[in-house]
Design an enzyme around this catalytic site. Structure first.
Site, PDB file in Angstrom:
ATOM      1  N   HIS A 245       0.485  -1.571   0.374  1.00  0.00           N
ATOM      2  CA  HIS A 245      -0.309   0.339  -0.029  1.00  0.00           C
ATOM      3  C   HIS A 245       1.028   1.247  -0.091  1.00  0.00           C
ATOM      4  O   HIS A 245       1.865   1.266   0.846  1.00  0.00           O
ATOM      5  CB  HIS A 245      -1.269   0.048   1.536  1.00  0.00           C
ATOM      6  CG  HIS A 245      -1.641   1.478   1.148  1.00  0.00           C
ATOM      7  ND1 HIS A 245      -3.263   1.614   0.560  1.00  0.00           N
ATOM      8  CD2 HIS A 245      -1.854   2.500   2.262  1.00  0.00           C
ATOM      9  CE1 HIS A 245      -3.608   1.986   0.710  1.00  0.00           C
ATOM     10  NE2 HIS A 245      -2.986   3.263   1.577  1.00  0.00           N
ATOM     11  N   ASP A 357      -8.177   1.928   2.484  1.00  0.00           N
ATOM     12  CA  ASP A 357      -7.956   2.897   3.812  1.00  0.00           C
ATOM     13  C   ASP A 357      -8.902   4.072   3.595  1.00  0.00           C
ATOM     14  O   ASP A 357      -8.172   5.143   4.056  1.00  0.00           O
ATOM     15  CB  ASP A 357      -5.751   2.623   3.454  1.00  0.00           C
ATOM     16  CG  ASP A 357      -5.787   3.277   4.294  1.00  0.00           C
ATOM     17  OD1 ASP A 357      -5.786   3.708   5.497  1.00  0.00           O
ATOM     18  OD2 ASP A 357      -4.719   4.579   4.698  1.00  0.00           O
ATOM     19  N   HIS A 573      -7.233  10.007  -0.868  1.00  0.00           N
ATOM     20  CA  HIS A 573      -7.178  10.103   0.493  1.00  0.00           C
ATOM     21  C   HIS A 573      -6.701  10.479   1.196  1.00  0.00           C
ATOM     22  O   HIS A 573      -7.529  10.259   3.109  1.00  0.00           O
ATOM     23  CB  HIS A 573      -8.457   8.143   0.769  1.00  0.00           C
ATOM     24  CG  HIS A 573      -7.061   7.528   1.268  1.00  0.00           C
ATOM     25  ND1 HIS A 573      -6.630   6.269  -0.251  1.00  0.00           N
ATOM     26  CD2 HIS A 573      -5.715   7.212   2.019  1.00  0.00           C
ATOM     27  CE1 HIS A 573      -5.393   5.594   0.341  1.00  0.00           C
ATOM     28  NE2 HIS A 573      -5.570   6.148   1.741  1.00  0.00           N
TER      29      HIS A 573
END
Length: 658
Positions: A245, A357, A573
Site C-alpha cells: 500500500h 484505506d 484519500h
C-alpha cells in the site's frame, strides 16, 4: 513446563538464525556525491567525501547519492552472496517516521536493482557466485523528515549458508504456529516433537564450526520426518497476494511518492526472481505512470510480469480516492481514467474496486461501480470504527437505485489492536486469525490475505515469502496459496450467491460510514475550495467545448485530460480529506489552481467561438447557463453597462432568464 520449552525453542531458533551468514566481507567506503553530481551512472570523483560504516549522511528531507564498487571474493565461488545495507538507526524513530525513511533505491551498473529500507536491508547479488564479479553501485538515499543526519550502520557482503537459511525458516514458521496452538492439543504436541527432533540433531557445541553447519541438513530432515504422517482435515482456503500500500501523499509529498513507487516495485521484481510462486497485486495507475516516466527499464519488467500473470494491476480508480468530498462526476472519472490506463498499458480491465484505506464510502458507489462494469469491492478500513462495528464481512452492498456490488472485507487481525490490516506480515496469528474472526463462515470459506509492508510502500520481504512457503503445511493451519485477488473474488461470488447461500447472504443499504477519522469534510478548507472550483470549471470547459465543436470533430480533449488527471490525483484519500503534512497542501493548492486556470481558459476560448458564430454585434452581452435547469439570477457585469440589445444602459442589476 510449556513456558520453559517455548523459551528453549525460541533461543535455539534465534541461534540458528544468527548463523545464516557464514562469511562476511567488508567493502571499501562509499563516496557521497556533491549536489548535482550523483546519479545512476555517475563516476565518483577523488574529491567526493568518503562514507565509511559509522559515518553520517543526509539531513532533514535530503536526498544523497552514495557511490561505490562491489567485488565478490574469488574464493566465494559457488556461494549465495548478498549485500547488506542498513542506512540508519530506526530504533528511536516513531513508526510513522520509519515508513517515510530513511530508504533508498540501489542501482547496479546504472540499472535500478532493488529498494533498501528498514525491512529490506538484504539484496541478493548472486544465487551461485562465480567469484570475482564486480559491480558499480549507486544508492539514491532519502533521509526523510529527520533533523539529524543518519549513521550508516552496515555496508558489507555476506555469504548465506543454504542449510542454515532453510532450517531457520522451517523452525521460525513452526515456532510461530506453536504460539497460537492449544498447548493441550494434539497439534501442539506433534509440532513440539518435530521442533525438538530438529534441535536435538543440531551440533550446538560451537556455533559457526564445520560440525555445526554439517548438522543442519540432517536436522531439517529430522523435522520433516517427524511431521511426515500428519494429515490435514477440511480447512478454509486463504489466498495470499503480495501487496504494498503506497499512500500517494501523506507524511511525504508527491515527489517522494514517485521514488517510493520505484523503490518498492524494484524490490518486488527482484524477489520474484527468487520465488517463482510469488504473486503481487498493485492498484493506482498513477503509480505506474510515475514509474513509466522515471524508470522505463523497470516499467518494462513490470509489464513482462503482468503478461506472465504474476503481477496483478487492479483497483479500477486512478488513485485510491476519497469518496465523500468529490462529486459524482469525479468518482466516475476516477474509474474512466483508471480503467483506460490499465487497458492501454496492460490490455486488461478490472472488475474490482480496491480501496483498503479510505475514510468511509458514499452510498452512490454501487450505482457508479455497476455502470463502469465493476462487480466487486474490497476494503478493510471499516474495522477501525470506534463505536459500531459493521456486522458483516461479506455482503451485497445495495445502492439507492438497487444496484449491488459484492463487498468483502479483509479480516486479518493486527496484534494488540481492534482493527484489521491490509499490511500482513505473514505470521501464523494473522493467517489463521483471518478465518477465525471472519463473520460469514456459514456461506464462504475463501478469504483474501494481503502481506507486505505498506502505507509507505516497501512490500513483502524475503522472510515473509519463506514463511508463506511453510505455514500452510503445518498442523492447525488453513490451506494457503499464493494467487491474484480478482479470481478469488469470483470464487467468493460463486459461494455466496449459490442457491443454498443466497438467502443467507447479508444485504447492506446505505453509506458505509467510517466512525474514526473526523473532520474529513472540513480540514484543509482552502484545498477543498480549490478542488470544488476546479470540478466546476472542468465541467464548464467540457460543456462549452462540446457546444463550440458540435459541428466538427476537433474537440480539444488532450488538454482537459491532463487537467482531469491532475484533479483526480488530488482526490487521493490522504490529500483531499486533509490528513497529510503541510508540504502536501502547498503542492495541492498550486496544482488545483493550475487545473482551474487551464479549465477556465479552455472554457473562455469555447465561449468566444460560440459568440462569434452567433453573429451578434460587437459589445453584445451573452449569458451562458452551465446548469441543467432554467435559472433567473442576478448577473454581475464589469465595465460599461449595456442593455439586452447591445446599447449602453444605466448601471443596474440585470435579471437574465434562459
Amino acid at each position: 513446563m510449556v513456558d520453559v520449552t517455548m523459551r528453549k525453542f525460541a533461543a535455539r531458533v534465534a541461534e540458528i538464525e544468527g548463523a545464516v551468514y557464514r562469511r562476511r566481507q567488508a567493502l571499501p567506503p562509499l563516496r557521497v556525491a556533491p549536489e548535482g553530481r550523483g546519479g545512476p551512472a555517475a563516476t565518483p570523483g577523488a574529491d567526493w567525501p568518503e562514507l565509511p560504516v559509522g559515518g553520517r549522511w543526509g539531513g532533514y528531507n535530503q536526498t544523497a547519492w552514495l557511490h561505490g564498487e562491489i567485488a565478490v571474493p574469488a574464493e566465494w565461488a559457488g556461494e549465495t552472496v548478498l549485500l547488506l545495507v542498513v542506512l540508519g538507526d530506526y530504533t528511536p524513530l516513531p513508526p510513522y517516521v520509519r515508513m517515510a525513511g530513511p530508504e533508498a533505491l540501489a542501482y547496479l551498473d546504472g540499472e535500478p536493482f532493488a529498494g533498501i529500507d528498514k525491512w529490506h536491508p538484504d539484496l541478493l547479488l548472486a544465487g551461485e557466485a562465480r567469484g570475482g564479479e564486480r559491480w558499480r553501485i549507486a544508492i539514491e538515499a532519502f533521509s526523510a523528515r529527520v533533523a539529524e543526519p543518519h549513521r550508516l550502520l552496515q555496508y558489507e557482503l555476506a555469504a548465506r549458508d543454504p542449510a542454515a537459511h532453510a532450517l531457520a525458516a522451517d523452525l521460525r514458521a513452526a515456532y510461530d504456529v506453536l504460539t497460537i496452538l492449544d498447548p493441550a492439543g494434539g497439534d501442539h504436541a506433534l509440532l513440539s516433537r518435530a521442533i525438538d527432533a530438529a534441535l536435538a540433531t543440531v551440533d550446538f557445541r560451537q556455533r559457526g564450526s564445520d560440525a555445526f553447519y554439517a548438522s543442519l541438513a540432517p536436522a531439517r530432515a529430522a523435522f520433516k520426518e517427524a511431521l511426515a504422517g500428519y494429515r490435514h482435515g477440511a480447512r478454509p482456503r486463504i489466498v495470499m497476494t503480495g501487496h504494498a500500500h503506497i499512500d500517494v501523499a501523506w507524511l511525504w509529498p508527491l515527489a517522494q511518492t514517485r521514488r517510493k513507487a520505484a523503490r518498492t516495485f524494484a524490490t518486488v521484481l527482484r524477489l520474484m526472481e527468487e520465488y517463482p510462486e510469488y504473486h503481487f497485486t498493485q492498484s493506482q495507475p498513477q503509480l505506474y505512470d510515475y514509474v513509466k516516466e522515471d524508470e522505463p527499464a523497470l516499467y518494462a519488467r513490470i509489464k513482462a510480469r503482468v503478461a506472465e500473470g504474476r503481477w496483478e494491476p487492479t483497483g479500477a480508480m486512478w488513485v485510491e480516492s476519497d469518496t465523500n468530498v468529490p462529486n459524482g462526476e469525479s468518482l466516475v472519472r476516477q474509474l474512466v481514467y483508471g480503467m483506460r490506463a490499465f487497458e492501454a498499458e496492460f490490455g486488461r480491465r478490472t472488475s474490482l474496486l480496491w480501496l483498503p484505506d479510505v475514510f468511509g464510502y458514499s452510498w452512490a458507489l454501487p450505482q457508479i461501480l455497476r455502470g463502469a462494469g465493476i462487480t466487486h469491492f474490497m476494503t478493510s478500513k471499516m474495522s477501525w470504527n470506534d463505536t459500531n462495528r459493521l456486522p458483516y464481512d461479506t455482503f451485497r452492498w445495495r445502492g439507492a437505485d438497487g444496484s449491488e456490488v459484492l463487498t468483502h472485507f479483509i479480516t486479518t487481525p493486527t496484534a494488540g489492536q481492534r482493527y484489521f490490516t491490509y499490511n500482513g506480515h505473514m505470521t501464523a496469528e494473522e493467517v489463521a486469525g483471518t478465518y477465525r474472526v471472519y463473520n460469514q463462515k456459514d456461506i464462504n470459506d475463501n478469504l483474501l490475505y494481503l502481506f507486505g509492508w505498506g502505507d509507505g510502500g516497501g512490500g513483502p520481504t524475503r522472510g515473509m515469502l519463506e514463511a508463506g512457503r511453510r505455514l500452510g503445511d503445518l498442523p492447525g493451519m488453513p490451506r494457503i496459496e499464493q494467487g491474484p485477488a480478482e479470481p478469488l473474488f469470483a470464487a467468493i461470488e460463486r459461494a455466496v450467491l449459490a442457491p443454498e447461500n443466497l438467502r443467507k447472504t447479508p444485504i447492506w443499504e446505505g453509506e458505509l460510514y467510517f466512525e474514526y477519522h473526523r473532520g474529513t469534510y472540513t480540514s484543509q478548507g482552502r484545498t477543498k475550495y480549490a478542488h470544488r472550483r476546479a470540478e466546476v470549471l472542468l465541467h464548464e470547459a467540457e460543456l462549452w467545448s462540446a457546444a463550440a465543436h458540435a459541428t466538427d470533430d476537433r474537440l480539444p480533449g488532450g488538454q482537459l485530460d491532463d487537467a482531469w488527471r491532475k484533479l483526480l490525483l488530488q482526490e487521493f484519500h490522504d490529500i483531499l480529506p486533509g490528513s497529510s503534512i503541510d508540504e502536501v497542501y502547498v503542492d495541492a493548492e498550486r496544482d488545483l489552481a493550475e487545473v482551474g486556470e487551464g479549465a477556465a481558459a479552455a472554457r473562455d476560448a469555447s465561449l468566444d467561438r460560440i459568440v462569434a458564430e452567433l453573429g451578434q454585434p460587437a459589445g453584445t452581452l451573452v449569458a451562458f447557463n452551465a446548469t441543467p435547469w432554467t435559472r433567473r439570477d442576478p448577473v454581475e457585469v464589469q465595465g460599461p453597462q449595456i442593455d439586452g440589445r447591445g446599447r449602453r444602459a444605466k448601471p443596474r442589476n440585470a435579471g437574465v432568464r434562459r
